[in-house]
Design an enzyme around this catalytic site. Structure first.
Site, mmCIF file in Angstrom:
data_model
loop_
_atom_site.group_PDB
_atom_site.id
_atom_site.type_symbol
_atom_site.label_atom_id
_atom_site.label_comp_id
_atom_site.label_asym_id
_atom_site.label_seq_id
_atom_site.Cartn_x
_atom_site.Cartn_y
_atom_site.Cartn_z
ATOM 1 N N ASP A 7 0.857 -1.184 0.000
ATOM 2 C CA ASP A 7 0.000 0.000 0.000
ATOM 3 C C ASP A 7 0.894 1.235 0.000
ATOM 4 O O ASP A 7 2.117 1.130 -0.229
ATOM 5 C CB ASP A 7 -1.049 -0.032 1.134
ATOM 6 C CG ASP A 7 -0.477 0.248 2.523
ATOM 7 O OD1 ASP A 7 0.761 0.443 2.637
ATOM 8 O OD2 ASP A 7 -1.252 0.262 3.494
ATOM 9 N N CYS A 64 2.223 -3.714 4.148
ATOM 10 C CA CYS A 64 1.450 -2.501 4.449
ATOM 11 C C CYS A 64 2.094 -1.862 5.676
ATOM 12 O O CYS A 64 3.251 -2.179 6.000
ATOM 13 C CB CYS A 64 -0.039 -2.802 4.620
ATOM 14 S SG CYS A 64 -0.472 -3.803 6.049
ATOM 15 N N THR A 66 1.534 -2.149 8.970
ATOM 16 C CA THR A 66 1.846 -3.145 10.007
ATOM 17 C C THR A 66 2.085 -4.541 9.439
ATOM 18 O O THR A 66 2.600 -5.413 10.144
ATOM 19 C CB THR A 66 0.659 -3.272 10.989
ATOM 20 O OG1 THR A 66 -0.500 -3.634 10.216
ATOM 21 C CG2 THR A 66 0.395 -1.974 11.726
ATOM 22 N N HIS A 97 8.497 -25.062 8.620
ATOM 23 C CA HIS A 97 7.468 -25.801 9.360
ATOM 24 C C HIS A 97 6.050 -25.551 8.859
ATOM 25 O O HIS A 97 5.207 -26.442 8.960
ATOM 26 C CB HIS A 97 7.518 -25.459 10.850
ATOM 27 C CG HIS A 97 8.679 -26.088 11.560
ATOM 28 N ND1 HIS A 97 8.783 -26.120 12.937
ATOM 29 C CD2 HIS A 97 9.792 -26.718 11.082
ATOM 30 C CE1 HIS A 97 9.918 -26.746 13.273
ATOM 31 N NE2 HIS A 97 10.549 -27.105 12.173
ATOM 32 N N HIS A 132 5.513 -32.027 9.771
ATOM 33 C CA HIS A 132 4.987 -30.684 9.487
ATOM 34 C C HIS A 132 3.972 -30.729 8.343
ATOM 35 O O HIS A 132 3.040 -29.931 8.308
ATOM 36 C CB HIS A 132 6.131 -29.729 9.177
ATOM 37 C CG HIS A 132 7.127 -29.672 10.284
ATOM 38 N ND1 HIS A 132 6.804 -29.209 11.541
ATOM 39 C CD2 HIS A 132 8.419 -30.095 10.345
ATOM 40 C CE1 HIS A 132 7.860 -29.322 12.332
ATOM 41 N NE2 HIS A 132 8.850 -29.866 11.632
HETATM 42 C C1 RB5 Z 1 -2.620 2.568 6.552
HETATM 43 O O1 RB5 Z 1 -2.725 3.708 7.303
HETATM 44 C C2 RB5 Z 1 -2.514 1.351 7.459
HETATM 45 O O2 RB5 Z 1 -3.718 1.154 8.137
HETATM 46 C C3 RB5 Z 1 -2.144 0.116 6.655
HETATM 47 O O3 RB5 Z 1 -0.952 0.335 6.006
HETATM 48 C C4 RB5 Z 1 -1.964 -1.164 7.446
HETATM 49 O O4 RB5 Z 1 -1.096 -0.978 8.518
HETATM 50 C C5 RB5 Z 1 -3.178 -1.892 7.826
HETATM 51 O O5 RB5 Z 1 -3.148 -3.003 8.403
#
Ligand code: RB5
Length: 149
Positions: A7, A64, A66, A97, A132
């Protein structure tokens, strides 16, 4: 062939991932986006996951902020086992695994060099099979039961 999706938070990290793919001589399918305009990660997460599930790509990497949203999206596609990882040990074990066919990384969570190490590890490790394989089979049975209901 490796699928990549991201993203707007992850353009710089995507470039770092592409550097690793180039080093390893691996081609890739870029599921975008390539601008820093706000972008809804489920769109590229789904695209990358479908490229893997449909067999056009062997493995996938999604990024993204996180790694959570895009990883959750990828795991909604049948056949996908996407591991959300923030350090190389988990990337190693995700292949050995869990036979993970995708990883999700958080561009706002880890630095570029750690991400490169994760990607190198994920792309060069092999599934160990044996006990596994039974466990991964059990994971896939859960998915099968869900889709049969
Ligand atoms: C974008 O602001 C953020 O929400 C996205 O990149 C991600 O972390 C969502 O899980």
């Amino acid at each position: 062939m490796i699928a990549i999706g991201n993203d707007h938070t992850a353009l710089e990290m995507k470039q770092a991932v592409i550097e690793v793919l180039d080093e390893l001589g691996l081609s890739y399918e870029d599921c975008g986006p390539n601008t820093d305009e706000s972008f809804d990660y489920p769109a590229s997460g789904e695209k990358a996951a479908r490229a893997v599930a449909e067999g056009r790509c062997d493995l996938g990497i999604v990024i993204c902020g996180t790694g959570i949203g895009i990883g959750l999206t990828a795991n909604k596609v049948r056949g996908i086992r996407c591991a959300m990882v923030s350090e190389p040990y988990s990337a190693l074990m995700a292949r050995r695994h869990n036979d993970a066919n995708m990883i999700a990384i958080g561009a706002r969570v880890i630095g570029t060099e750690v991400a490169k190490l994760i990607v190198r590890t994920f792309l060069t490790e092999k599934f160990e099979g044996g006990r596994h394989a039974r466990r991964v089979g059990m994971i896939m049975d859960v998915e099968k039961q869900e889709t049969e209901q």
